[in-house]
Scaffold this motif. Structure first.
Motif, PDB file in Angstrom:
ATOM      1  N   ILE A  19       1.050  -1.171  -0.174  1.00 56.73           N
ATOM      2  CA  ILE A  19       0.059  -0.109   0.111  1.00 56.73           C
ATOM      3  C   ILE A  19       0.968   1.353  -0.075  1.00 56.73           C
ATOM      4  CG2 ILE A  19      -1.788   1.510   1.381  1.00 56.73           C
ATOM      5  CD1 ILE A  19      -2.761  -1.378   2.372  1.00 56.73           C
ATOM      6  N   HIS A  20       0.719   2.014  -1.064  1.00 61.80           N
ATOM      7  CA  HIS A  20       1.734   3.264  -1.182  1.00 61.80           C
ATOM      8  C   HIS A  20       1.354   4.382  -0.359  1.00 61.80           C
ATOM      9  CE1 HIS A  20       2.154   0.562  -4.951  1.00 61.80           C
ATOM     10  NE2 HIS A  20       3.310   0.654  -4.208  1.00 61.80           N
ATOM     11  N   VAL A  21      -0.071   4.689  -0.210  1.00 60.46           N
ATOM     12  CA  VAL A  21      -0.493   5.984   0.400  1.00 60.46           C
ATOM     13  C   VAL A  21      -1.679   5.613   1.240  1.00 60.46           C
ATOM     14  CG1 VAL A  21      -1.604   8.088   0.080  1.00 60.46           C
ATOM     15  CG2 VAL A  21       0.272   7.373  -1.700  1.00 60.46           C
ATOM     16  N   ARG A  22      -1.822   5.787   2.418  1.00 60.04           N
ATOM     17  CA  ARG A  22      -2.989   5.551   3.247  1.00 60.04           C
ATOM     18  C   ARG A  22      -3.691   6.875   3.444  1.00 60.04           C
ATOM     19  NH1 ARG A  22      -2.293   1.460   7.934  1.00 60.04           N
ATOM     20  NH2 ARG A  22      -3.331   3.035   9.125  1.00 60.04           N
ATOM     21  N   VAL A  23      -5.025   7.064   3.495  1.00 60.58           N
ATOM     22  CA  VAL A  23      -5.625   8.163   3.520  1.00 60.58           C
ATOM     23  C   VAL A  23      -6.787   7.875   4.729  1.00 60.58           C
ATOM     24  CG1 VAL A  23      -7.273   9.590   2.633  1.00 60.58           C
ATOM     25  CG2 VAL A  23      -5.318   9.019   1.402  1.00 60.58           C
ATOM     26  N   ALA A  24      -6.986   8.856   5.709  1.00 57.71           N
ATOM     27  CA  ALA A  24      -8.038   8.615   6.635  1.00 57.71           C
ATOM     28  C   ALA A  24      -9.504   8.845   6.014  1.00 57.71           C
ATOM     29  CB  ALA A  24      -7.838   9.396   7.909  1.00 57.71           C
ATOM     30  N   ALA A  25     -10.338   8.034   6.245  1.00 58.37           N
ATOM     31  CA  ALA A  25     -11.794   8.163   5.649  1.00 58.37           C
ATOM     32  C   ALA A  25     -12.365   9.070   6.483  1.00 58.37           C
ATOM     33  CB  ALA A  25     -12.560   6.789   5.897  1.00 58.37           C
ATOM     34  N   ARG A  26     -13.127   9.937   5.599  1.00 54.77           N
ATOM     35  CA  ARG A  26     -13.966  11.047   6.110  1.00 54.77           C
ATOM     36  C   ARG A  26     -15.417  10.807   6.575  1.00 54.77           C
ATOM     37  NH1 ARG A  26     -12.399  16.366   2.932  1.00 54.77           N
ATOM     38  NH2 ARG A  26     -12.576  17.151   4.902  1.00 54.77           N
ATOM     39  N   ARG A  27     -15.971   9.722   5.983  1.00 50.04           N
ATOM     40  CA  ARG A  27     -17.162   9.379   6.278  1.00 50.04           C
ATOM     41  C   ARG A  27     -17.411   7.702   6.430  1.00 50.04           C
ATOM     42  NH1 ARG A  27     -16.406  11.580   1.935  1.00 50.04           N
ATOM     43  NH2 ARG A  27     -17.839  13.426   2.535  1.00 50.04           N
ATOM     44  N   PRO A  28     -18.508   7.248   7.056  1.00 51.59           N
ATOM     45  CA  PRO A  28     -18.639   5.717   7.199  1.00 51.59           C
ATOM     46  C   PRO A  28     -18.971   5.308   6.028  1.00 51.59           C
ATOM     47  CG  PRO A  28     -20.144   7.192   8.634  1.00 51.59           C
ATOM     48  CD  PRO A  28     -19.543   7.917   7.465  1.00 51.59           C
ATOM     49  N   PRO A  29     -18.711   3.847   5.816  1.00 55.81           N
ATOM     50  CA  PRO A  29     -19.151   2.915   4.849  1.00 55.81           C
ATOM     51  C   PRO A  29     -20.507   3.327   4.090  1.00 55.81           C
ATOM     52  CG  PRO A  29     -18.091   1.676   6.201  1.00 55.81           C
ATOM     53  CD  PRO A  29     -18.378   2.896   6.852  1.00 55.81           C
ATOM     54  N   VAL A  30     -20.308   3.130   2.626  1.00 51.64           N
ATOM     55  CA  VAL A  30     -21.816   3.215   2.110  1.00 51.64           C
ATOM     56  C   VAL A  30     -22.830   2.240   2.656  1.00 51.64           C
ATOM     57  CG1 VAL A  30     -23.081   2.710  -0.063  1.00 51.64           C
ATOM     58  CG2 VAL A  30     -20.858   4.167  -0.026  1.00 51.64           C
TER      59      VAL A  30
END
Length: 414
Positions: free
Chosen positions: A161-172
């Motif tokens: 995994i090259h980049v990790r991003v924090a989610a800004r909303r719950p899953p669909v």
């Protein structure tokens, strides 16, 4: 690896004609896909590989973006209607296998993951993204604290995994649609074909939900399916699902995707009695043939008088998918005591008959068909000749269409 909290900047990351694959259905990494669509007009033209879409992410996609998919499911109808979605006519199992074989090669992969004690899980779908990520130039993971950590879908340590991003909303989420009289009548007929100790496969929608809801008093039901939904939680909590007589994976509910609401996501989180397995296992013919009394429950847009099933097109326009239908129909036919059920309303929303003289596209060939169910009854087709098949199919068409179907049959026999 650092985790970015700000929206990711895709400039310099997306190259011209890149194929960008993203998680499908409830596994769509919406923090990433929404950012990508918002920036798309300023990026080089690229292609987007999607599966079923249950978000509104792609409603107003830039002209820079073209889409590919193995079908037209959910909100994928928007780009399809605009002529911007190229459908790959493939069984779901083959579509996923093509990423492993590099026939499909993603340049960039966007994925939603769950994390627990330093471990990662693909969470809500164990489909094609892991194999796509193995050969990708860039893998960007959205780490979502609200995504359940599911067992069987652990992210492999050898896939970077090259980049990790924090989610800004719950899953669909996808809530179950309300049941109506037609779906309940269909369910009552279909349930008569499902014996205690059967193992079920089913899809998304009102009819599968109605059938599952009608089985609350069944015993020792098993689940081996392409997906599970909230209705499965009801059956498990009522004691109808035990997975005790499947022949394999005893005591375990097996699925490829988790599609539902927070209630379902909480239920599957670190639940050892639920395994989210790769498509090669959930849809594999060698696996399905080992399951006792596998009952495949699928739907259709049309069924012909010879039993041929169309789940893909209407008026030559793609509005559905092959999906896992043929995988599971053939798997159920090979299963000891298995049944393959195609369940559909007899009429479309415009009042036209969904039982037709001849289907325009064949998704499941007539040679593979077992039982067709509408609100008017069951047509048992296995082993029947063409004349008897037509008679039985006309009997489960809506009464107002039966004379016309009979006339078409007589005309074709001349």
């Amino acid at each position: 690896m650092p985790e970015l909290s700000a929206p990711i900047d895709f400039s310099g990351l997306i190259r011209e004609d890149d194929l960008v694959a993203c998680g499908q259905a409830t596994a769509e990494p919406t923090t990433l896909t929404e950012a990508l669509m918002a920036q798309a007009a300023d990026l080089p033209p690229f292609r987007m590989m999607v599966g079923p879409v249950f978000s509104e992410t792609f409603f107003a996609a830039s002209a820079n973006v073209s889409f590919q998919s193995y079908g037209v499911i959910g909100n994928a109808r928007r780009p399809a209607k605009a002529g911007r979605l190229d459908v790959i006519p493939s069984n779901y199992s083959a579509f996923c296998a093509d990423f492993a074989a590099r026939r499909h090669k993603a340049d960039v992969v966007l994925v939603q993951l769950a994390e627990s004690v330093g471990r990662l899980s693909a969470s809500l779908s164990n489909d094609y993204v892991i194999d796509a990520a193995r050969g990708a130039r860039l893998v960007i993971a959205e780490i979502n604290p609200d995504a359940p950590f599911t067992l069987g879908a652990e992210w492999p340590a050898d896939v970077p995994i090259h980049v990790r991003v924090a989610a800004r909303r719950p899953p669909v989420e996808l809530a179950s649609p309300p049941l109506d009289d037609v779906s309940r009548r269909i369910a009552a007929h279909a349930a008569s074909l499902i014996a205690d100790g059967s193992t079920l496969q089913f899809g998304v929608g009102r009819i599968p939900d109605a059938i599952l809801s009608s089985l609350s008093h069944a015993r020792n039901i098993g689940i081996h399916s392409g997906l599970v939904n909230d209705a499965v939680v009801d059956l498990i909590e009522r004691g109808a699902v035990t997975n005790a007589e499947k022949g394999i994976d005893l005591g375990i509910t097996v699925t490829n995707q988790v599609i539902g609401t927070k209630r379902l996501y909480g239920f599957v989180h670190e639940n050892k009695a639920v395994s989210v397995r790769p498509t090669s296992y959930t849809h594999g013919q060698n696996v399905l043939a080992r399951i006792n009394r596998l009952v495949a429950i699928n739907s259709a847009l049309q069924v012909g008088l010879d039993g041929s099933v169309n789940s893909e097109t209407l008026n030559r326009v793609a509005v559905g998918a092959i999906g896992g239908q043929l995988d599971f129909v053939r798997g159920a036919n090979a299963s000891p005591g298995g049944r393959a059920i195609i369940a559909l309303p007899a009429t479309a929303s415009d009042g036209s008959s969904r039982i037709v003289a001849n289907v325009e596209t064949v998704t499941t060939p007539r040679a593979d068909v077992d039982a067709i169910v509408t609100e008017w009854g069951i047509a048992e087709l296995r082993g029947c000749g063409l004349a008897e098949r037509a008679r039985r199919m006309i009997a489960i068409a809506a009464p107002e269409h039966r004379d016309a179907l009979s006339a078409q049959l007589r005309k074709s026999a001349r």
